[in-house]
Design an enzyme around this catalytic site. Structure first.
Site, PDB file in Angstrom:
ATOM      1  N   MET A  56       0.849  -1.187   0.000  1.00 50.19           N
ATOM      2  CA  MET A  56       0.000   0.000   0.000  1.00 50.19           C
ATOM      3  C   MET A  56       0.889   1.243   0.000  1.00 50.19           C
ATOM      4  O   MET A  56       0.891   2.028  -0.934  1.00 50.19           O
ATOM      5  CB  MET A  56      -0.939   0.059   1.208  1.00 50.19           C
ATOM      6  CG  MET A  56      -1.691   1.387   1.218  1.00 50.19           C
ATOM      7  SD  MET A  56      -3.068   1.492   2.358  1.00 50.19           S
ATOM      8  CE  MET A  56      -2.288   1.654   3.932  1.00 50.19           C
ATOM      9  N   ARG A 106       9.914  -3.628  -6.190  1.00 48.86           N
ATOM     10  CA  ARG A 106       9.783  -4.412  -4.955  1.00 48.86           C
ATOM     11  C   ARG A 106       9.819  -5.877  -5.364  1.00 48.86           C
ATOM     12  O   ARG A 106       8.961  -6.329  -6.126  1.00 48.86           O
ATOM     13  CB  ARG A 106       8.465  -4.074  -4.253  1.00 48.86           C
ATOM     14  CG  ARG A 106       8.072  -5.118  -3.227  1.00 48.86           C
ATOM     15  CD  ARG A 106       6.940  -4.666  -2.339  1.00 48.86           C
ATOM     16  NE  ARG A 106       7.395  -3.641  -1.419  1.00 48.86           N
ATOM     17  CZ  ARG A 106       6.680  -3.215  -0.380  1.00 48.86           C
ATOM     18  NH1 ARG A 106       5.496  -3.716  -0.127  1.00 48.86           N
ATOM     19  NH2 ARG A 106       7.166  -2.284   0.413  1.00 48.86           N
ATOM     20  N   HIS A 133      15.215  -2.619   2.961  1.00 48.27           N
ATOM     21  CA  HIS A 133      14.119  -1.687   2.661  1.00 48.27           C
ATOM     22  C   HIS A 133      14.609  -0.261   2.922  1.00 48.27           C
ATOM     23  O   HIS A 133      14.173   0.397   3.861  1.00 48.27           O
ATOM     24  CB  HIS A 133      12.913  -2.035   3.542  1.00 48.27           C
ATOM     25  CG  HIS A 133      11.607  -1.435   3.093  1.00 48.27           C
ATOM     26  ND1 HIS A 133      11.468  -0.695   1.935  1.00 48.27           N
ATOM     27  CD2 HIS A 133      10.362  -1.485   3.663  1.00 48.27           C
ATOM     28  CE1 HIS A 133      10.206  -0.310   1.816  1.00 48.27           C
ATOM     29  NE2 HIS A 133       9.519  -0.778   2.845  1.00 48.27           N
ATOM     30  N   GLN A 136      12.244   2.884   3.469  1.00 46.12           N
ATOM     31  CA  GLN A 136      11.562   2.921   4.768  1.00 46.12           C
ATOM     32  C   GLN A 136      12.430   3.607   5.818  1.00 46.12           C
ATOM     33  O   GLN A 136      11.955   4.463   6.570  1.00 46.12           O
ATOM     34  CB  GLN A 136      11.237   1.479   5.211  1.00 46.12           C
ATOM     35  CG  GLN A 136      10.531   1.419   6.548  1.00 46.12           C
ATOM     36  CD  GLN A 136       9.133   2.000   6.487  1.00 46.12           C
ATOM     37  OE1 GLN A 136       8.329   1.613   5.659  1.00 46.12           O
ATOM     38  NE2 GLN A 136       8.822   2.947   7.370  1.00 46.12           N
ATOM     39  N   ASP A 225       8.049  -4.527  13.746  1.00 47.12           N
ATOM     40  CA  ASP A 225       7.610  -4.941  12.405  1.00 47.12           C
ATOM     41  C   ASP A 225       6.953  -6.314  12.557  1.00 47.12           C
ATOM     42  O   ASP A 225       7.114  -6.974  13.594  1.00 47.12           O
ATOM     43  CB  ASP A 225       8.834  -5.003  11.456  1.00 47.12           C
ATOM     44  CG  ASP A 225       8.473  -5.375  10.015  1.00 47.12           C
ATOM     45  OD1 ASP A 225       7.287  -5.282   9.647  1.00 47.12           O
ATOM     46  OD2 ASP A 225       9.386  -5.751   9.247  1.00 47.12           O
ATOM     47  N   MET A 230       6.477 -10.736   4.167  1.00 43.57           N
ATOM     48  CA  MET A 230       5.913 -11.224   2.910  1.00 43.57           C
ATOM     49  C   MET A 230       6.785 -12.373   2.407  1.00 43.57           C
ATOM     50  O   MET A 230       8.006 -12.264   2.409  1.00 43.57           O
ATOM     51  CB  MET A 230       5.876 -10.089   1.885  1.00 43.57           C
ATOM     52  CG  MET A 230       4.845  -9.029   2.241  1.00 43.57           C
ATOM     53  SD  MET A 230       4.808  -7.657   1.075  1.00 43.57           S
ATOM     54  CE  MET A 230       6.058  -6.566   1.753  1.00 43.57           C
ATOM     55  N   CYS A 265       6.903   0.148  10.668  1.00 43.17           N
ATOM     56  CA  CYS A 265       6.876   0.449   9.222  1.00 43.17           C
ATOM     57  C   CYS A 265       5.499   0.235   8.611  1.00 43.17           C
ATOM     58  O   CYS A 265       5.207   0.788   7.563  1.00 43.17           O
ATOM     59  CB  CYS A 265       7.926  -0.372   8.499  1.00 43.17           C
ATOM     60  SG  CYS A 265       7.789  -2.146   8.825  1.00 43.17           S
ATOM     61  N   LEU A 266       4.646  -0.562   9.290  1.00 39.87           N
ATOM     62  CA  LEU A 266       3.309  -0.925   8.802  1.00 39.87           C
ATOM     63  C   LEU A 266       3.430  -1.719   7.491  1.00 39.87           C
ATOM     64  O   LEU A 266       4.353  -1.461   6.746  1.00 39.87           O
ATOM     65  CB  LEU A 266       2.402   0.297   8.609  1.00 39.87           C
ATOM     66  CG  LEU A 266       2.192   1.199   9.840  1.00 39.87           C
ATOM     67  CD1 LEU A 266       1.285   2.378   9.458  1.00 39.87           C
ATOM     68  CD2 LEU A 266       1.556   0.426  10.998  1.00 39.87           C
ATOM     69  N   ARG A 293       7.060   8.425   4.070  1.00 32.12           N
ATOM     70  CA  ARG A 293       7.552   7.602   2.951  1.00 32.12           C
ATOM     71  C   ARG A 293       7.566   8.453   1.688  1.00 32.12           C
ATOM     72  O   ARG A 293       8.531   8.444   0.930  1.00 32.12           O
ATOM     73  CB  ARG A 293       6.643   6.378   2.759  1.00 32.12           C
ATOM     74  CG  ARG A 293       6.774   5.317   3.844  1.00 32.12           C
ATOM     75  CD  ARG A 293       8.146   4.667   3.844  1.00 32.12           C
ATOM     76  NE  ARG A 293       8.480   4.106   2.529  1.00 32.12           N
ATOM     77  CZ  ARG A 293       8.034   2.935   2.074  1.00 32.12           C
ATOM     78  NH1 ARG A 293       7.272   2.170   2.830  1.00 32.12           N
ATOM     79  NH2 ARG A 293       8.365   2.508   0.866  1.00 32.12           N
TER      80      ARG A 293
HETATM   81  N1  NVA Z   1       9.404  -7.017   6.946  1.00 29.84           N
HETATM   82  C1  NVA Z   1       8.182  -6.670   6.243  1.00 29.84           C
HETATM   83  C2  NVA Z   1       8.173  -5.212   5.905  1.00 29.84           C
HETATM   84  C3  NVA Z   1       6.928  -4.736   5.213  1.00 29.84           C
HETATM   85  C4  NVA Z   1       6.983  -3.284   4.875  1.00 29.84           C
HETATM   86  C5  NVA Z   1       8.057  -7.531   5.008  1.00 29.84           C
HETATM   87  O1  NVA Z   1       9.064  -7.713   4.301  1.00 29.84           O
HETATM   88  O2  NVA Z   1       6.969  -8.031   4.736  1.00 29.84           O
HETATM   89  N1   CP Z   2       5.985  -0.085   4.906  1.00 31.69           N
HETATM   90  C1   CP Z   2       5.732  -0.509   3.652  1.00 31.69           C
HETATM   91  O1   CP Z   2       6.633  -0.681   2.816  1.00 31.69           O
HETATM   92  O2   CP Z   2       4.410  -0.686   3.376  1.00 31.69           O
HETATM   93  P1   CP Z   2       3.789  -1.401   2.088  1.00 31.69           P
HETATM   94  O3   CP Z   2       4.207  -2.842   2.158  1.00 31.69           O
HETATM   95  O4   CP Z   2       2.307  -1.210   2.200  1.00 31.69           O
HETATM   96  O5   CP Z   2       4.361  -0.745   0.866  1.00 31.69           O
END
Ligand code: NVA
Ligand code: CP
Length: 307
Positions: A56, A106, A133, A136, A225, A230, A265-266, A293
Site C-alpha cells: 500500500m 519491490r 528496505h 523505509q 515490524d 511477505m 513500518c506498517l 515515505r
Molecule cells: N518485513 C516486512 C516489511 C513490510 C513493509 C516484510 O518484508 O513483509
Molecule cells: N511499509 C511498507 O513498505 O508498506 P507497504 O508494504 O504497504 O508498501
C-alpha cells in the site's frame, strides 16, 4: 561500479549525501504541505514501478509523489511482468530503460534488484527486497528529525524479527552515528555479515540481544515490524510461538521510559507484534512515519535524477 546511479542500499551513500536528501525531503514536504504545486521537476518523465509483492504505502507514496512533482508513474503488479517467469530480469531492465526515466521495484530475491540495476541504464530504486528496505529507513530518519529534533546520536531499539528492516537500520548505522539495538529471539538474528559490516564501519554502537526488556531502557524509539514478512506467511503460526515475549505492549513501553516514541513500518498485525494500546498511544508516530515515505522518496527521486 554497479549501483552508483541507483538507490539500493543506504551504505552506498556517504553521510553528507544522506543528510542532504533528508534536508531536501523537509524542504519539498513544506512546499507540498503549503499547497504549492508549482515545483514540477519530473515534468515529462515517467517511472516504471515493478511489484512482485503486495504494497500500500510504497505503491501509493511513490506514485503520488512522482505525480505531484510533475511526472507519470506506471504500476506493474505481480501478474503484469511476471519477473523471471514470463521474462528474464535483464531483459526487463533493458526494455523499461528505453521507455522510463526511473525503475522502482519491490522484489523477493535481493539478486533481482541487483540484476535490474546492473542491466538498466536508468536509476533503479529499491522498494523492498527480502534483504532490505532503504526507503523505509529514510522515512524513519526523517520522522525522527521532526519528532525528536535529530536522528544522529539517538537510541533506536528494534524488537522482533532480524529482517529486511533491520538490515537497512544496520546499513544506516554504517554511515550515520546512532545507537542501534536489535532485540530478537534466538535463531531470528539479522544477517551476520551485515551486522559485521555495521560494526566494522565503527560509526555507530550496534547491539544484538535476546532480551527486549533490558534492550528498550532509555530508548528514543521502540520499533517493531511483523514477525512473518511477505513470503513467510505460512510460518506465521510457528513464529507466533517463537516470538513470545517480543510483543511491544504497554509494559515494554513503560520499561523504555517516558521519552520513547513507538514506530512501525506498517502494515501491523495488532495484537501480535504490537498491542492496540501502544499503536494508538499519543507517543506512537506510525502515521507521520507512513506519510514521510512519500517525502523521503521524493528526495531520493530528486537525487537519482540529479534535480
Ligand atoms: N518485513 C516486512 C516489511 C513490510 C513493509 C516484510 O518484508 O513483509
Ligand atoms: N511499509 C511498507 O513498505 O508498506 P507497504 O508494504 O504497504 O508498501
Amino acid at each position: 561500479k554497479v549501483g552508483l546511479k541507483d538507490f539500493l542500499h543506504l551504505d552506498d551513500f556517504d553521510k553528507d549525501t544522506i543528510l542532504k536528501m533528508l534536508d531536501r525531503a523537509l524542504e519539498v514536504k513544506a512546499l507540498l504541505k503549503s499547497g504549492d504545486r508549482s515545483f514540477r521537476p519530473f515534468e515529462g518523465k515517467t517511472m516504471a514501478m515493478i511489484f512482485t509483492k503486495p504494497s500500500m504505502r510504497t505503491r501509493v507514496s511513490f506514485e503520488t509523489g512522482f505525480t505531484l512533482l510533475g511526472g507519470h508513474a506506471i504500476y506493474l503488479g505481480p501478474d503484469d511482468i511476471q519477473m523471471g517467469k514470463r521474462e528474464e530480469t535483464r531483459d526487463i531492465a533493458r526494455v523499461l530503460s528505453r521507455y522510463n526515466d526511473i525503475i522502482m521495484a519491490r522484489v523477493f530475491a535481493h539478486k533481482d534488484i541487483l540484476d535490474l540495476a546492473k542491466y538498466a541504464t536508468v536509476p533503479v530504486i529499491n522498494g523492498l527486497t527480502d534483504y532490505n528496505h532503504p526507503c523505509q529507513i529514510m522515512a524513519d530518519a526523517l520522522t525522527m528529525v521532526e519528532h525528536i529534533g535529530r536522528f544522529e546520536g539517538t537510541k533506536v531499539v528494534y524488537v522482533g524479527d532480524g529482517n529486511n528492516i533491520v538490515h537497512s537500520w544496520l546499513l544506516m548505522a554504517s554511515v550515520i552515528p546512532f545507537h542501534f539495538v536489535c532485540a530478537c529471539p534466538k535463531g531470528f538474528e539479522p544477517d551476520a555479515k551485515t551486522v559485521e559490516k555495521a560494526r566494522k564501519a565503527g560509526i555507530s554502537k550496534i547491539e544484538i540481544t535476546n532480551d527486549p526488556k533490558e534492550a528498550v531502557k532509555g530508548a528514543d524509539v521502540v520499533y517493531s515490524d511483523v514477525w512473518a514478512s511477505m513470503g513467510q506467511k505460512e510460518e506465521a503460526e510457528y513464529r507466533r510461538q517463537a516470538f513470545k515475549g517480543f510483543q511491544v505492549n504497554q509494559n515494554l513501553m513503560d520499561l523504555a521510559g517516558s521519552k520513547a516514541f513507538f514506530m512501525h513500518c506498517l502494515p501491523a498485525e495488532r495484537g501480535v507484534e504490537v498491542t492496540d494500546e501502544v499503536i494508538e498511544a499519543p507517543n506512537s508516530i506510525v502515521f507521520p512515519q507512513a506519510e514521510n515515505r512519500m517525502h523521503a522518496q521524493n528526495a531520493v527521486m530528486l537525487h537519482v535524477l540529479a534535480k
